[in-house]
Design an enzyme around this catalytic site. Structure first.
Site, PDB file in Angstrom:
ATOM      1  N   ASP A   1      39.118  61.466   2.933  1.00 42.12           N
ATOM      2  CA  ASP A   1      38.019  61.342   3.895  1.00 42.12           C
ATOM      3  C   ASP A   1      37.490  59.915   4.014  1.00 42.12           C
ATOM      4  O   ASP A   1      36.436  59.566   3.478  1.00 42.12           O
ATOM      5  CB  ASP A   1      36.888  62.296   3.514  1.00 42.12           C
ATOM      6  CG  ASP A   1      37.345  63.742   3.595  1.00 42.12           C
ATOM      7  OD1 ASP A   1      38.408  63.987   4.201  1.00 42.12           O
ATOM      8  OD2 ASP A   1      36.651  64.611   3.047  1.00 42.12           O
TER       9      ASP A   1
ATOM     10  N   ASP B   1      45.105  70.614   0.802  1.00 40.75           N
ATOM     11  CA  ASP B   1      43.837  69.875   0.704  1.00 40.75           C
ATOM     12  C   ASP B   1      42.998  70.470  -0.440  1.00 40.75           C
ATOM     13  O   ASP B   1      43.317  71.541  -0.965  1.00 40.75           O
ATOM     14  CB  ASP B   1      43.100  70.004   2.047  1.00 40.75           C
ATOM     15  CG  ASP B   1      41.856  69.134   2.104  1.00 40.75           C
ATOM     16  OD1 ASP B   1      41.803  68.113   1.394  1.00 40.75           O
ATOM     17  OD2 ASP B   1      40.921  69.484   2.851  1.00 40.75           O
TER      18      ASP B   1
ATOM     19  N   GLU C   1      42.165  68.774  -5.822  1.00 41.77           N
ATOM     20  CA  GLU C   1      41.882  67.941  -7.019  1.00 41.77           C
ATOM     21  C   GLU C   1      41.705  68.803  -8.263  1.00 41.77           C
ATOM     22  O   GLU C   1      42.064  68.304  -9.329  1.00 41.77           O
ATOM     23  CB  GLU C   1      40.643  67.080  -6.770  1.00 41.77           C
ATOM     24  CG  GLU C   1      40.831  66.041  -5.685  1.00 41.77           C
ATOM     25  CD  GLU C   1      40.932  66.628  -4.272  1.00 41.77           C
ATOM     26  OE1 GLU C   1      40.315  67.685  -4.034  1.00 41.77           O
ATOM     27  OE2 GLU C   1      41.634  66.041  -3.439  1.00 41.77           O
TER      28      GLU C   1
END
Ligand code: GLC
Length: 800
Positions: A483, A406, A409
């Protein structure tokens, strides 16, 4: 209004204060096998054929082209392509067995012709390739009147992206996702085009920020803010052909462990060992199948990756072992940020060995994430990936086989939401600023994780699920869509998102079932779990500050619906696993937009609220609270309602009643769909009978089932089965043939059932292996039980 003179080739135009240059005329052409180099002043363009239907174009405005590719490109060696090169005054003609590229000389413009001589793809005649003073590179193409665009990876909005701008810049977006939050966590700069001229695909291999502008009427463009203009053009017979070529180039998903195709339960966070045990116990008590429970960030000591929280998880290895006894796998989250803490081993090692990203001037870059100020491994370096991979021994030694990546990015809690774009990546000897490699950060992290796990697990298949990625991420990880919220709109939105991700080479996709942020409610969870039956990655996950949303939270009715659909997923696992196998072989998605299966039916071209599972199952999820009936489009042909077994003619919309317990599912008449038994976890009832459901008699019918042990790499050594069922009917005589095409895995199965739906009566069933048969008149259903094994078999059914 300016005329086209203003953007004359080799002249300068100024748009929005930015100076644009357009490629000019070809001064020199050099031809080396399947590579053609065009010099246009100082600029050079390379056009290289990788196959007769696939070529690459690279532009360097300032000198010789740089032929290096990114890591997204998996297949590097292609057989030589036979290319015919000729020229006349105005054009070069490059011809392969499958297409012709005409390169206009003054100025340089490309046009691609199909074998029938139709122009399927061409540079905009006025503005072709170009660049700006700020070193952006771009390309303008003409657009056909009826052209549709699919793909672009994980994007909000509808299926066909015509009329939109698609921005590729991996971004941590907590704000509610909608069409305006275009840049999400993944960037797959690949699309397919469908028009009456045919089908093609285009992959812009640039991991910096890229923008596809499809808002024009007659032309479209793609721009890269930094780095190279480097794209691949795929000409295909149809969408499947293009996706298969794209995944030949960028690689395909490895076969995942079968348990990873089961139901997953997550929560930010199950905060203690007791809480995890309680969740596991409840699943088993309530007999709701579940294979995986997740540990979100609270399992760590101060959010330091590769640690256990001493009070909350004092004996994690014991917990994992106990859960494994009950058939659960545990997947912990691993983020890239390493806490800046001089007393923390991972930080110490990273600093000492120079593994963290640094500024040009030498300082380690740090940014704020969950653990506070953190450093970020430079995953563009192979040695850093190796180090990171090995760190996972912390988990594998505790019995873990799957990891959740997670915040990769990478997400950083600052204004720009990510790493400083001036940070330098060493990139294995080819240093580049973050600006140019941003979209590869998560890809490389998951590559490190997958490869590290693979080595540590010594023969067991690893599983990785990631939030961020780039083209080619399918080789290392499943992808979940980040999300989302517990909004009906988000339930609707994830459908076209999955379909476009599938077209973009990512078969293993899913969204947080029930929605992550915002409180969920019973009907929403029921409907989302119904959709989850078929989403390749099937995980319920929710946020810290919202009420829990496990399948039992909203009372008995909702619990029963969730159980029924999760059970259905487990019953369908033999089929889903076969579809995973096919996806691993061909690159084709498991969930497909209807346009992929029925391209000749224009009604399917924009259809975004229903999908195919493989070739035979059509699913129409319910995505609004007020849908007591739902319009379902059935393409031409005969269809069987999965629930009622009623036969319906296609080529029309049908209105299907949708009480809360019904999600419409239709099966193509004549399809054979294998079903297993309900298990509480994958492999619980190893060797249980398989039931081949035959949805009506309909000409010659075939199904080839794939199976193997589901967890090791022995299938690579041939240890798997491919078994074909073939059913033919002739004047009331139905022959069922069972042909093991490849049989080197012993599943332990002793019995198979064949359930033939929609038959009016049965006289007899004959065959050496037939143990029993039964006809149920009200259901118009015949069930035959046969011995199962490795020998070919045929039996005959005589209908009344
Ligand atoms: C991010 C993830 C979410 C996770 C949370 C805490 O928001 O997208 O799934 O639960 O971080 O780790």
């Amino acid at each position: 209004m300016k005329g086209s003179e203003a953007i004359h080739p080799n002249k300068i135009s100024v748009e929005k204060g930015i100076t644009h240059f357009y490629i000019g005329q070809v001064s020199v052409m050099r031809h080396d096998k399947a590579s053609i180099y065009f010099n246009c002043g100082p600029a050079q363009v390379l056009l290289r054929f990788l196959s007769p239907s696939l070529f690459r174009v690279v532009l360097n405005p300032y000198g010789e082209v740089d032929e290096k590719t990114t890591d997204a490109v998996y297949k590097r060696d292609w057989p030589e392509v036979e290319l015919d090169v000729s020229e006349d005054d105005e054009y070069y003609h490059l011809t392969t067995s499958q297409l012709k590229v005409k390169v206009q000389k003054r100025p340089l413009r490309l046009a691609v012709y199909t074998p029938e001589g139709k122009v399927i793809h061409q540079d905009d005649p006025v503005r072709g390739m170009g660049w700006t003073e700020q070193k952006q590179v771009f390309c303008h193409k003409t657009m056909h009147g009826d052209e549709k665009f699919y793909g672009f990876g994980e994007k909000a909005g509808y299926l066909n992206k015509r009329g939109t701008r698609q921005i590729m810049w991996n971004s941590d977006v907590y704000a509610p996702h909608n069409e305006e939050t275009n840049a999400l966590y993944q960037s797959i700069p690949f699309f397919t085009s469908l028009s009456e001229k045919g089908v093609y695909g285009l992959f812009l291999d640039n991991p910096g920020k890229t923008i596809f502008d499809l808002t024009g009427e007659e032309s479209y463009s793609f721009t890269a803010e930094a780095g190279k203009l480097d794209y691949y053009f795929f000409y295909g017979q149809d969408l499947k052909d293009v996706v298969s070529q794209y995944t030949e180039l960028t690689g395909r998903m490895p076969l995942p462990p079968k348990w990873a195709i089961g139901y997953h339960q997550s929560r930010y966070s199950y905060q203690t060992e007791d809480e995890v045990r309680e969740v596991a116990r409840t699943f088993r008590e309530k007999q709701i199948p579940c294979d995986v429970i997740y540990l979100d960030i609270h399992y760590m000591d101060g959010y330091r990756v590769f640690t256990w929280h001493p009070a909350r998880f004092p004996n994690a290895p014991q917990l994992i072992q106990d859960l494994s006894q009950q058939g659960f796998h545990v997947i912990p989250i691993v983020d890239p940020g390493v806490k800046k803490d001089p007393s923390y081993r991972v930080y110490q090692e990273g600093v000492k060995q120079d593994y963290f990203c640094r500024y040009l001037e030498g300082d380690i870059y740090t940014g704020e994430v969950w653990p506070g100020e953190s450093a970020f491994p430079d995953f563009t370096e192979e040695k850093v990936r190796k180090w990171w991979g090995k760190l996972h021994a912390h988990y594998t030694e505790a019995g873990i086989k799957g990891i959740w990546n997670d915040m990769n990015e990478p997400a950083v809690f600052n204004e720009t939401k990510t790493m400083d774009v001036d940070v330098i990546h060493k990139n294995d000897g080819d240093p580049k600023p973050h600006k140019e490699l941003h979209n590869l950060y998560g890809y490389y992290m998951s590559k490190a994780t997958y490869e590290g796990l693979k080595e540590l697990l010594a023969g067991e298949r690893p599983f990785v699920v990631t939030r961020a990625g780039y083209a080619g991420i399918q080789r290392y990880a499943a992808v979940w869509t980040g999300d989302n919220r517990s909004f009906w709109e988000h339930l609707a939105m994830c459908i076209p998102m999955f379909l476009n991700m599938g077209i973009s080479g990512l078969p293993f996709v899913g969204a947080d079932i029930g929605g992550f942020a915002h409180p969920a409610n019973g009907p929403l969870l029921a409907r989302w779990t119904q959709l989850g039956t078929f989403t390749p990655f099937c995980r319920n996950h929710s946020a810290l500050d919202v009420p829990r949303q496990e399948p039992w939270v909203f009372g008995e009715e909702i619990e029963a619906i969730c159980r029924r659909y999760i059970e259905l997923r487990y019953q369908l696992l033999p089929h889903l696993y076969t579809l995973f196998y096919q996806a691993a072989q061909t690159g084709l998605p498991i969930l497909r937009p209807l346009v992929m299966e029925f391209p000749d039916d224009p009604m399917t071209h924009d259809l975004a609220d229903q999908f195919m599972v493989g070739e035979d199952i059509l699913v129409a999820p319910v995505y609004r609270p007020d849908m007591h009936a739902r319009a379902v489009y059935l393409p031409r042909g005969q269809w069987i309602n999965y629930w009622t077994k009623e036969e319906v003619s296609g080529g029309q919309y049908v209105l299907v009643p949708t009480p809360l317990e019904i999600m419409p599912i239709f099966v193509k008449k004549g399809a054979i769909i294998p079903h297993g038994v309900v298990e509480q976890y994958v492999g619980e009832k190893q060797g249980a009978p398989l039931t081949m459901h035959v949805f009506g008699l309909h000409g010659e019918q075939r199904y080839t089932l794939y199976e193997d042990d589901g967890h090791s790499f022995d299938y690579e050594k041939g240890c798997y089965n491919l078994v074909e069922w073939r059913i033919t009917e002739d004047s009331g005589k139905v022959s069922v043939s069972y042909q093991p095409r490849h049989y080197q895995y012993d599943s332990g199965r002793k019995e198979c059932h064949l359930v033939l739906h929609g038959v009016d009566g049965v006289q007899e069933v004959r065959g050496d292996t037939v143990k029993d048969w039964q006809y149920e008149r009200e259901k118009k259903q015949l069930t035959v039980t046969v011995e199962a094994g490795s020998d070919p078999d045929t039996y005959v059914i005589r209908l009344k």
